[in-house]
Design an enzyme around this catalytic site. Structure first.
Site, short mmCIF file in Angstrom:
data_model
loop_
_atom_site.label_atom_id
_atom_site.label_comp_id
_atom_site.label_asym_id
_atom_site.label_seq_id
_atom_site.Cartn_x
_atom_site.Cartn_y
_atom_site.Cartn_z
N ASN A 22 11.92 -32.39 14.26
CA ASN A 22 10.59 -32.53 13.95
C ASN A 22 10.62 -33.13 12.38
O ASN A 22 11.58 -33.62 11.95
CB ASN A 22 9.63 -31.75 14.23
CG ASN A 22 9.73 -31.24 15.63
OD1 ASN A 22 9.97 -32.12 16.56
ND2 ASN A 22 9.58 -29.92 15.90
N GLY A 24 8.73 -31.28 9.72
CA GLY A 24 8.23 -30.29 8.82
C GLY A 24 9.07 -30.10 7.77
O GLY A 24 8.59 -30.15 6.53
N ASP A 25 10.36 -29.94 7.97
CA ASP A 25 11.52 -29.79 6.91
C ASP A 25 11.23 -30.83 5.77
O ASP A 25 11.18 -30.84 4.75
CB ASP A 25 12.90 -29.80 7.46
CG ASP A 25 12.80 -28.48 8.49
OD1 ASP A 25 12.65 -27.44 8.22
OD2 ASP A 25 12.97 -28.85 9.50
N TYR A 208 2.29 -30.19 19.99
CA TYR A 208 3.51 -29.96 20.80
C TYR A 208 2.67 -30.34 22.07
O TYR A 208 1.76 -30.21 22.26
CB TYR A 208 4.34 -28.95 20.75
CG TYR A 208 4.86 -28.64 19.25
CD1 TYR A 208 5.59 -29.43 18.75
CD2 TYR A 208 4.09 -27.49 18.46
CE1 TYR A 208 5.92 -29.15 17.33
CE2 TYR A 208 4.57 -27.23 17.26
CZ TYR A 208 5.47 -28.07 16.54
OH TYR A 208 5.71 -27.75 15.27
N ALA A 267 2.27 -43.07 6.92
CA ALA A 267 2.95 -42.54 5.70
C ALA A 267 2.11 -41.27 5.28
O ALA A 267 0.86 -41.29 5.46
CB ALA A 267 2.80 -43.35 4.46
N GLU A 286 4.48 -26.59 10.02
CA GLU A 286 3.92 -25.66 8.58
C GLU A 286 3.41 -26.65 7.69
O GLU A 286 2.51 -26.34 6.87
CB GLU A 286 5.35 -25.36 8.06
CG GLU A 286 5.81 -24.31 8.75
CD GLU A 286 6.67 -23.38 8.12
OE1 GLU A 286 6.80 -23.68 6.66
OE2 GLU A 286 7.72 -22.65 8.34
N ASP A 287 3.61 -28.04 7.89
CA ASP A 287 3.06 -28.86 6.82
C ASP A 287 1.72 -29.56 7.30
O ASP A 287 0.87 -29.28 6.40
CB ASP A 287 3.94 -30.00 6.58
CG ASP A 287 3.66 -30.92 5.41
OD1 ASP A 287 3.38 -30.12 4.18
OD2 ASP A 287 3.17 -32.11 5.32
N SER A 288 1.59 -29.96 8.42
CA SER A 288 0.36 -30.51 8.88
C SER A 288 -0.90 -29.54 8.75
O SER A 288 -2.17 -29.81 8.54
CB SER A 288 0.22 -31.43 10.21
OG SER A 288 0.93 -30.56 11.07
O1 TRH Z 1 6.81 -31.98 13.00
P1 TRH Z 1 6.70 -30.59 12.83
O2 TRH Z 1 6.31 -29.86 14.04
O3 TRH Z 1 7.51 -29.83 11.91
C1 TRH Z 1 8.11 -28.51 12.48
C2 TRH Z 1 7.59 -27.54 11.51
O4 TRH Z 1 7.69 -27.61 10.20
C3 TRH Z 1 8.38 -26.12 11.98
O5 TRH Z 1 7.65 -25.06 11.12
C4 TRH Z 1 10.09 -26.14 11.51
O6 TRH Z 1 10.53 -25.20 11.67
C5 TRH Z 1 10.12 -27.36 12.47
O7 TRH Z 1 9.50 -28.65 12.28
C6 TRH Z 1 11.61 -27.47 12.31
O8 TRH Z 1 5.18 -30.30 12.09
P2 TRH Z 1 4.69 -30.21 10.52
O9 TRH Z 1 5.21 -29.26 10.00
O10 TRH Z 1 3.41 -30.45 10.66
O11 TRH Z 1 5.15 -31.62 10.10
C7 TRH Z 1 5.11 -33.08 10.45
C8 TRH Z 1 5.24 -33.76 9.03
O12 TRH Z 1 4.83 -35.07 9.58
C9 TRH Z 1 3.87 -33.41 7.97
O13 TRH Z 1 4.65 -33.67 6.69
C10 TRH Z 1 2.97 -34.67 8.20
C11 TRH Z 1 3.90 -35.73 8.48
N1 TRH Z 1 3.22 -36.84 9.40
C12 TRH Z 1 3.11 -38.02 8.92
O14 TRH Z 1 3.16 -38.28 7.62
N2 TRH Z 1 2.34 -39.03 9.31
C13 TRH Z 1 1.66 -38.93 10.63
O15 TRH Z 1 1.07 -39.71 11.31
C14 TRH Z 1 1.87 -37.47 11.28
C15 TRH Z 1 1.28 -37.35 12.81
C16 TRH Z 1 2.65 -36.56 10.60
#
Ligand code: TRH
Length: 399
Positions: A22, A24-25, A208, A267, A286-288
């Site tokens: 995904n 988040g990292d 998800y 972005a 974690e981030d969103s």
């Molecule tokens: O993508 P994620 O499910 O990331 C996950 C979690 O961080 C989890 O804790 C971690 O252990 C795993 O990955 C490996 O959800 P998250 O954390 O919200 O990250 C999504 C990122 O994508 C966030 O920085 C926002 C960004 N994003 C955009 O930049 N543009 C978009 O259009 C969208 C939908 C998201």
């Protein structure tokens, strides 16, 4: 504590990011890195092992380049084989090394850190958790015996006993202005060919999958208002596209009063605006979830699943903090919907309870946001922590 000389090296921070899956990292590491550059004048090298994921949230990244500069951050490709392909000795010494989100920095680089004089400040930037134990472990050091180095644990979190949460200096004001500025919002929606005025309820659905999702969509179809549901490209969009081939073909589908619309990843700064422009935000990971806090709109969190339901403990800890000052009826409705949304349970009843409470949730979220902002932002808290460890002069952050 060590005194650093007025040399270039104290200005270099090196951030290691391994993309598990995904976004988040890399999402967190990218935000942190560019904030350290933009707001603290620090030179940052971000080493990341997956440039394709990075490009999804930052279109200017080219996956073909092993080295590039984006928004002042030096981005280096850190190949998945990690230790072998980079010549660690060629990298200039860094004052601060951040091992982000449970990634492991290569042995060869650890050896180099141990040889460096003075040794760098080595920080383990941990995953987000609202659990109480985090406060006791934040900023603790752990001696790394064989390398004669200390590693400090730095925990993001929801209280002033943690490192706080990531937010840029003017973000809350910027988002509030955007929310108040109808013309700016219209221009934002127009970029995606959306006539926003046609919808009384706008929902962003970054999630998800969920086995009962269709029951929720049915609820939205039957609302008396016109509902827009934005679904970012990804697994959920693929699932719905299989179910509704027309959605895949046209990128949009009308179901009763509900308009489903697929949207390419934005972005990061535009995603922040999307959260501010929607009336309800379903967020994940974690981030969103944190960005949804800053938007101040009602949000629903789908936490990243872990083995043996470990994530449900984290979710409970978050709800305990988040709901603490809510009226009981509001807290019950939120807890019920979060539990259903995170366990594949039936969603209809819990949605019906939460829906009329959205205005009250929004009001509460504004207060909750204020409390969290008061803990300071994570990037500044990191810089202050480094300053204390280095006895650095006050103008450290400006140089
Ligand atoms: O993508 P994620 O499910 O990331 C996950 C979690 O961080 C989890 O804790 C971690 O252990 C795993 O990955 C490996 O959800 P998250 O954390 O919200 O990250 C999504 C990122 O994508 C966030 O920085 C926002 C960004 N994003 C955009 O930049 N543009 C978009 O259009 C969208 C939908 C998201």
């Amino acid at each position: 504590m060590r005194q650093l000389n007025q040399t270039d090296e104290r200005r270099l921070w090196r951030v290691f990011c391994s993309v598990v899956d995904n976004f988040g990292d890399i999402g967190i590491c990218w935000r942190l890195s560019r904030q350290l550059v933009a707001e603290h004048g620090i030179r940052v090298q971000l080493l990341v092992d997956d440039l394709h994921s990075f490009q999804r949230i930052c279109p200017q990244i080219s996956p073909a380049l092993s080295g590039q500069v984006a928004e002042g951050v030096e981005v280096l490709y850190w190949p998945p084989e990690h230790s072998t392909q980079l010549n660690w000795q060629q990298l200039p010494p860094a004052a601060v090394v951040i091992e982000a989100l449970a990634c492991t920095i290569p042995e060869a680089y650890k050896q180099q850190m141990a040889r460096q004089l003075p040794a760098p400040l080595w920080l383990n930037l941990e995953y987000l958790s609202a659990e109480l134990w985090v406060e006791g472990c934040h900023a603790l050091s752990s001696p790394q015996g064989q390398h004669a180095l200390n590693k400090y644990f730095f925990f993001p979190g929801f209280s002033n006993k943690t490192g706080g949460l990531l937010y840029e200096q003017h973000l809350p004001q910027k988002l509030d202005q955007f929310i108040a500025d109808k013309a700016a919002q219209q221009a934002f929606w127009q970029k995606s060919d959306i006539v926003a005025d046609a919808f009384q309820l706008k929902i962003s659905l970054f999630a998800y999958s969920h086995s009962q999702l269709n029951s929720l969509l049915q609820q939205w179809q039957q609302l008396p208002d016109n509902v827009l549901c934005i679904i970012p490209h990804g697994e959920l969009a693929d699932e719905l596209s299989k179910q509704y081939p027309q959605l895949q073909r046209a990128g949009q589908l009308q179901l009763g009063n509900l308009c489903l619309k697929l949207m390419p990843f934005l972005a990061q700064p535009d995603y922040d605006l999307l959260l501010a422009a929607c009336d309800v935000n379903f967020v994940r990971g974690e981030d969103s979830i944190i960005r949804a806090h800053w938007a101040g709109r009602p949000f629903v969190w789908q936490i990243y699943r872990q083995q043996e339901n470990a994530h449900l403990v984290k979710l409970q800890a978050f709800l305990d903090r988040y709901c603490q000052q809510m009226p009981a009826q509001l807290a019950d409705a939120i807890r019920q919907f979060y539990l259903a949304w995170n366990t594949d349970s039936e969603l209809t009843v819990s949605w019906q309870k939460i829906y009329p409470l959205l205005p009250q949730i929004e009001e509460y979220n504004r207060l909750w946001r204020q409390q969290l902002l008061a803990n300071g932002d994570l990037a500044s808290n990191l810089v202050h922590f480094a300053e204390k460890k280095f006895i650095i002069t006050p103008n450290f952050s400006q140089q």
